[in-house]
Design a protein around this motif. Structure first.
Motif, PDB file in Angstrom:
ATOM      1  N   SER A 189      41.370  50.441  43.356  1.00 28.22           N
ATOM      2  CA  SER A 189      41.854  49.557  42.301  1.00 28.22           C
ATOM      3  C   SER A 189      41.859  50.242  40.942  1.00 28.22           C
ATOM      4  O   SER A 189      40.885  50.906  40.569  1.00 28.22           O
ATOM      5  N   SER A 190      42.933  50.061  40.194  1.00 23.26           N
ATOM      6  CA  SER A 190      42.958  50.581  38.835  1.00 23.26           C
ATOM      7  C   SER A 190      42.077  49.728  37.924  1.00 23.26           C
ATOM      8  O   SER A 190      41.526  50.210  36.943  1.00 23.26           O
ATOM      9  N   GLN A 191      41.937  48.430  38.261  1.00 21.73           N
ATOM     10  CA  GLN A 191      41.048  47.548  37.506  1.00 21.73           C
ATOM     11  C   GLN A 191      40.641  46.377  38.391  1.00 21.73           C
ATOM     12  O   GLN A 191      41.319  46.053  39.368  1.00 21.73           O
ATOM     13  N   ALA A 192      39.518  45.781  38.064  1.00 24.55           N
ATOM     14  CA  ALA A 192      39.053  44.615  38.804  1.00 24.55           C
ATOM     15  C   ALA A 192      40.008  43.451  38.581  1.00 24.55           C
ATOM     16  O   ALA A 192      40.580  43.318  37.493  1.00 24.55           O
ATOM     17  N   PRO A 193      40.220  42.586  39.569  1.00 30.95           N
ATOM     18  CA  PRO A 193      41.147  41.464  39.399  1.00 30.95           C
ATOM     19  C   PRO A 193      40.650  40.483  38.349  1.00 30.95           C
ATOM     20  O   PRO A 193      39.445  40.243  38.213  1.00 30.95           O
ATOM     21  N   ALA A 194      41.588  39.925  37.598  1.00 33.83           N
ATOM     22  CA  ALA A 194      41.216  38.943  36.573  1.00 33.83           C
ATOM     23  C   ALA A 194      40.791  37.628  37.203  1.00 33.83           C
ATOM     24  O   ALA A 194      39.987  36.886  36.644  1.00 33.83           O
TER      25      ALA A 194
END
Length: 256
Positions: A189-194
Motif C-alpha cells: 500500500s502507498s498509504q493506509a486506507p482512509a
C-alpha cells in the motif's frame, strides 16, 4: 551443489498480477538439501524450475488463497501428474483452510471432485501450526488480511527468516519476527486506507514492524503498483535503520 546456509531466492514479487519481468509472489527457501517453495503466485512455477526440478521440492507453503500467491498451484497439479518426472509421493502442501476444496473446484470439469490429493498431501494451516520440512522448522501465525492468511518463520542452522505474507501490521507478525535474522515483509500500500480495514503494510509500516521485532535485516517485497521499489525502500528506511534490500526477482539472499 547445495549449501548449508539458509538461503532465500526470489522467484517473483509482483502484485496484483505478473509483469513482463516479474512473476507474482513466490520464493524458494533452501538449506542443505531441503527446498521449500513458499507462495506460488502466477509465473513462479516457471521461475522455480530455473533453480530446482519440481520433484526436488520438499514442500509447498501458501500464505493465503489470493491468486497472486497461489494461482500456480493449478499448473503445478498438472506438472506433478503429467510431466515426465517420477514423484514417489504427493508433494506436502501447507495452506489456508479449504485450500484442497478450492483447488478441486477449479480443476474439475465434471460433477466428480478433482483428485487434488493425488498431487498434494494437504495440511491446513492454523495459528501456531508447526512443521518440520527436512532441515527447516516452520512456525506459522495467523495475520490480518480480511481472509484466512498466515505468516511463517523458517529456521535452520540457528538462522531465521520470517515472511509476512499479506497482512496489515499486527501483533502476531511482530511476535513471530522477534529477533529474526531477516524479515521478508510486504509493502503493497502507498498509504493506509482512509476508511475500511487496513489489510496491507505501507512502506512505513514495514519499517515499523521490522524495528518493533528487532529484526536484523529487512527485505521489502510485494511492492504495490503505485510505488517503485526504490521509493518503498526509502520510505521503509525512515522507520528502520538496519540493512534494507528490495526482493528483486532472481535475487538470492543468504540469511546470515
Amino acid at each position: 551443489m547445495t549449501s548449508d546456509l539458509l538461503q532465500l531466492t526470489v522467484l517473483g514479487s509482483a502484485t496484483p498480477h505478473a509483469t513482463a519481468d516479474n512473476p507474482c509472489s513466490g520464493y524458494l527457501v533452501s538449506s542443505g538439501a531441503t527446498r521449500l517453495w513458499m507462495d506460488a503466485g502466477s509465473g513462479t512455477l516457471a521461475r522455480l524450475q530455473r533453480h530446482v526440478r519440481l520433484d526436488e521440492v520438499d514442500a509447498i507453503w501458501i500464505s493465503h488463497s489470493h491468486a497472486d500467491h497461489s494461482a500456480d498451484l493449478l499448473t503445478t497439479y498438472y506438472a506433478v501428474l503429467f510431466a515426465n518426472v517420477r514423484f514417489e509421493a504427493p508433494i506436502p502442501l501447507y495452506g489456508p483452510p479449504g485450500i484442497a476444496d478450492r483447488l478441486a473446484h477449479f480443476l474439475t470439469n465434471t460433477a466428480t471432485r478433482s483428485p487434488v490429493e493425488s498431487a498434494f498431501a494437504v495440511q491446513e494451516l492454523h495459528d501456531g501450526h508447526q512443521a518440520r520440512v527436512g532441515d527447516l522448522t516452520l512456525t506459522t501465525r495467523a495475520v490480518e488480511h480480511g481472509i484466512p492468511a498466515f505468516a511463517v518463520r523458517v529456521e535452520a542452522g540457528g538462522r531465521s527468516l520470517v515472511y509476512s505474507g499479506d497482512t496489515a501490521p499486527c501483533a502476531n507478525l511482530t511476535r513471530l519476527a522477534e529477533g529474526c535474522d531477516a524479515l521478508l515483509c510486504e509493502a503493497e500500500s502507498s498509504q493506509a486506507p482512509a476508511d475500511g480495514p487496513q489489510v496491507h503494510h505501507t512502506p512505513e509500516d514495514t519499517g515499523d514492524t521490522a524495528t518493533a521485532a528487532g529484526a536484523a535485516r529487512l527485505l521489502v517485497t510485494h511492492v504495490g503498483p503505485t510505488l517503485t521499489p526504490d521509493e518503498a525502500v526509502r520510505r521503509a528506511s525512515t522507520r528502520f535503520h538496519g540493512p534494507i534490500d528490495y526482493a528483486a526477482p532472481g535475487t538470492t539472499f543468504s540469511i546470515a
